[in-house]
Write an enzyme that holds these catalytic residues in place. Structure first.
Site, PDB file in Angstrom:
ATOM      1  N   ASN A 131       0.871  -1.167   0.000  1.00 21.48           N
ATOM      2  CA  ASN A 131       0.000   0.000   0.000  1.00 21.48           C
ATOM      3  C   ASN A 131       0.916   1.226   0.000  1.00 21.48           C
ATOM      4  O   ASN A 131       1.423   1.635   1.039  1.00 21.48           O
ATOM      5  CB  ASN A 131      -0.877  -0.035   1.263  1.00 21.48           C
ATOM      6  CG  ASN A 131      -1.858   1.117   1.312  1.00 21.48           C
ATOM      7  OD1 ASN A 131      -1.794   2.028   0.493  1.00 21.48           O
ATOM      8  ND2 ASN A 131      -2.750   1.073   2.281  1.00 21.48           N
TER       9      ASN A 131
ATOM     10  N   ARG B 183      -2.531  -2.059  -3.429  1.00 20.56           N
ATOM     11  CA  ARG B 183      -3.768  -1.305  -3.217  1.00 20.56           C
ATOM     12  C   ARG B 183      -3.676  -0.035  -4.066  1.00 20.56           C
ATOM     13  O   ARG B 183      -2.703   0.710  -3.973  1.00 20.56           O
ATOM     14  CB  ARG B 183      -3.897  -0.924  -1.753  1.00 20.56           C
ATOM     15  CG  ARG B 183      -5.084  -0.036  -1.523  1.00 20.56           C
ATOM     16  CD  ARG B 183      -5.168   0.428  -0.103  1.00 20.56           C
ATOM     17  NE  ARG B 183      -6.344   1.255   0.053  1.00 20.56           N
ATOM     18  CZ  ARG B 183      -6.387   2.312   0.845  1.00 20.56           C
ATOM     19  NH1 ARG B 183      -5.349   2.661   1.567  1.00 20.56           N
ATOM     20  NH2 ARG B 183      -7.493   3.009   0.935  1.00 20.56           N
TER      21      ARG B 183
ATOM     22  N   HIS C  39     -12.995   2.474   0.362  1.00 26.86           N
ATOM     23  CA  HIS C  39     -12.953   1.400   1.366  1.00 26.86           C
ATOM     24  C   HIS C  39     -13.544   0.108   0.811  1.00 26.86           C
ATOM     25  O   HIS C  39     -14.036  -0.734   1.565  1.00 26.86           O
ATOM     26  CB  HIS C  39     -13.753   1.756   2.641  1.00 26.86           C
ATOM     27  CG  HIS C  39     -13.130   2.794   3.508  1.00 26.86           C
ATOM     28  ND1 HIS C  39     -13.884   3.681   4.253  1.00 26.86           N
ATOM     29  CD2 HIS C  39     -11.840   3.090   3.769  1.00 26.86           C
ATOM     30  CE1 HIS C  39     -13.080   4.475   4.936  1.00 26.86           C
ATOM     31  NE2 HIS C  39     -11.832   4.151   4.660  1.00 26.86           N
TER      32      HIS C  39
ATOM     33  N   ARG D 204     -12.406  14.653   8.730  1.00 31.94           N
ATOM     34  CA  ARG D 204     -13.242  15.073   7.601  1.00 31.94           C
ATOM     35  C   ARG D 204     -14.663  15.351   8.084  1.00 31.94           C
ATOM     36  O   ARG D 204     -15.186  14.623   8.942  1.00 31.94           O
ATOM     37  CB  ARG D 204     -13.301  13.991   6.521  1.00 31.94           C
ATOM     38  CG  ARG D 204     -12.000  13.743   5.812  1.00 31.94           C
ATOM     39  CD  ARG D 204     -12.243  12.868   4.577  1.00 31.94           C
ATOM     40  NE  ARG D 204     -11.001  12.309   4.067  1.00 31.94           N
ATOM     41  CZ  ARG D 204     -10.727  11.004   4.034  1.00 31.94           C
ATOM     42  NH1 ARG D 204     -11.608  10.120   4.471  1.00 31.94           N
ATOM     43  NH2 ARG D 204      -9.591  10.590   3.548  1.00 31.94           N
TER      44      ARG D 204
ATOM     45  N   GLU E 282      -8.068  -5.917   5.166  1.00 29.37           N
ATOM     46  CA  GLU E 282      -7.945  -5.474   3.777  1.00 29.37           C
ATOM     47  C   GLU E 282      -6.749  -6.139   3.097  1.00 29.37           C
ATOM     48  O   GLU E 282      -6.807  -6.471   1.913  1.00 29.37           O
ATOM     49  CB  GLU E 282      -7.813  -3.945   3.732  1.00 29.37           C
ATOM     50  CG  GLU E 282      -9.137  -3.280   4.070  1.00 29.37           C
ATOM     51  CD  GLU E 282      -8.998  -1.812   4.426  1.00 29.37           C
ATOM     52  OE1 GLU E 282      -8.547  -1.534   5.558  1.00 29.37           O
ATOM     53  OE2 GLU E 282      -9.332  -0.967   3.603  1.00 29.37           O
TER      54      GLU E 282
END
Ligand code: ADP
Length: 406
Positions: free
Chosen positions: A18, A92, A181, A241, A386
């Site tokens: 990643n 990823r 996601h 956020r 993940e």
């Protein structure tokens, strides 16, 4: 009890990478998912660049690479791992646009598309592409695949993915909702369908609550709607956020405070959410502690976080033909039992019955359900994985045998 893992346990491992703009997370995962080696290269490009490598025995080793960039970091990482003879590398990649609805083998065309899609993910896609190129430079014959964060949500119908704005913006400029996601929502919904006793097709609402937060409606293995949109800013209130705000906020702030678009964008992405409301931190643990100590803004931050999550989950239930249950995951979803209970209390018209004792035990990596027998829907905590999902999808995309090798 179980023995310590040995190198011989790492059968046909896949390397999952990643690559971010200044970091690389990696995991070497055996084909049977029982053994893994993990690590992180961080501060890339700075004097403090370093690799934190956790070996098979779980011991951490730190390697300093002052000024090192992606290429050097990957050289070192691959050097640390090459003895384990990994069979493939899976990356990823954040944005796959409309082009990618599944993992893909890396080809010159696929790499060019990832770079072209930087228009939709300017910070992430270039770093992801760099990772692919760096591996290619070191191991030209290594099979590589890319797994997109957006791909799982490509099954959304137009009614969910279009914005009610002029058609040309979609046709000519790809302005639509993509969702993110995806590997996490795919993993936990699949897992829930394996764990439940309910037969037939399952409809899950999956709530990935970490620093970034998103929810998805998944029916029969397909995402039908999700809370994030063109960018990860849309939807739930998150760590820093804002999630949904009135789009006219931009023009209002420009007119009244003369803020630039960049300043507003930074404010909504980096200074809002739990951090913005509490004025303390984006870290839920710290906010929970402050709230327990009587800090009123911390209390409000938690109440708002739960209200927004519950309201969004209720709305997303409209996408599901049948509603089997809700799955919580991510750092908050997997650990904050009180937050889970508060979110469910917001959904007061759904006939949800929480087993509070069970809920309290589902922390620190525990997996299980916490609904009472008379609850209208099931409730699950499923720790996301993940990396494993990326390894699985990589092997499938490359046609590598995925049967259990144990
Ligand atoms: P990321 O989205 O960066 O991968 P994580 O999924 O690790 O983040 O989630 C980070 C969030 O999870 C933080 O807000 C952190 O405070 C929260 N968290 C982790 N452990 C706990 C806990 N025991 N109780 C409450 N919140 C927790």
């Amino acid at each position: 009890m179980t023995d310590r893992p040995a190198a011989s346990d790492l059968i046909d491992p896949t390397l999952v990478l990643n690559c971010g703009s200044s970091s690389i997370k990696y995991a070497l995962i055996s084909a049977d998912n029982r053994t893994r080696i993990t690590g992180l290269a961080e501060n890339l490009g700075l004097d403090t660049a370093r690799i934190k490598h956790k070996n098979l025995e779980g011991e951490t080793q730190e390697i300093s690479i002052p000024g090192g960039q992606h290429q050097l970091a990957l050289q070192k990482i691959l050097g640390l791992l090459e003895q384990y003879r990994f069979v493939a590398v899976g990356h990823r990649v954040v944005h796959g646009g409309r082009e990618f609805s599944a993992a893909e083998r890396v080809t010159p065309h696929v790499l060019a598309e990832i770079k072209r899609l930087k228009i939709l993910a300017p910070l992430h896609n270039p770093a992801n592409a760099l990772g692919v190129e760096a591996v290619e430079a070191i191991y030209p014959d290594m099979p590589q695949a890319v797994v997109f964060d957006t791909a799982f949500h490509q099954s959304m119908p137009p009614v969910a993915y279009r914005y009610p704005i002029p058609k040309a913006l979609y046709d000519e400029h790809r302005i639509r909702r993509y969702g993110f996601h995806g590997t996490s929502h795919a993993y936990v919904s699949d897992r829930a369908s394996t764990l439940t006793d309910k037969t037939g097709k399952h409809g899950w609402l999956t709530a990935h609550l970490g620093n970034g937060c998103s929810a998805a409606a998944v029916y029969d293995g397909e995402s039908l709607d999700t809370s994030m949109g063109l960018t990860p800013l849309e939807g739930l209130m998150m760590g820093t956020r804002s999630g949904d705000v009135d789009p006219s906020l931009h023009i209002h702030l420009k007119r009244t405070l003369n803020m630039s678009l960049e300043e507003i964008n930074d404010m909504l992405n980096n200074q809002s959410g739990l951090f913005g409301i509490s004025g303390l931190s984006n870290d839920m643990r710290m906010i929970e502690q402050a709230a327990a100590d009587g800090h009123s803004d911390a209390k409000l931050a938690i109440e708002m976080f739960c209200y927004h999550a519950g309201k969004y989950l209720a709305a997303l239930s409209c996408a599901l033909p049948t509603f089997t249950g809700i799955v919580f995951t991510g750092g908050i979803g997997e650990n904050a039992a009180d937050t889970r209970a508060r979110i469910l209390a917001v959904m007061r018209h759904f006939g949800i019955k929480v087993d509070n004792d069970k809920n309290d035990t589902l922390i620190r990596g525990a997996e299980g359900s916490f609904h009472n027998a008379d609850s209208a829907i099931e409730l699950w905590v499923i720790p996301t994985d993940e990396e494993y999902r990326i390894a699985q999808e990589t092997r499938a995309a490359l046609g590598i045998d995925t049967t259990d090798k144990a």
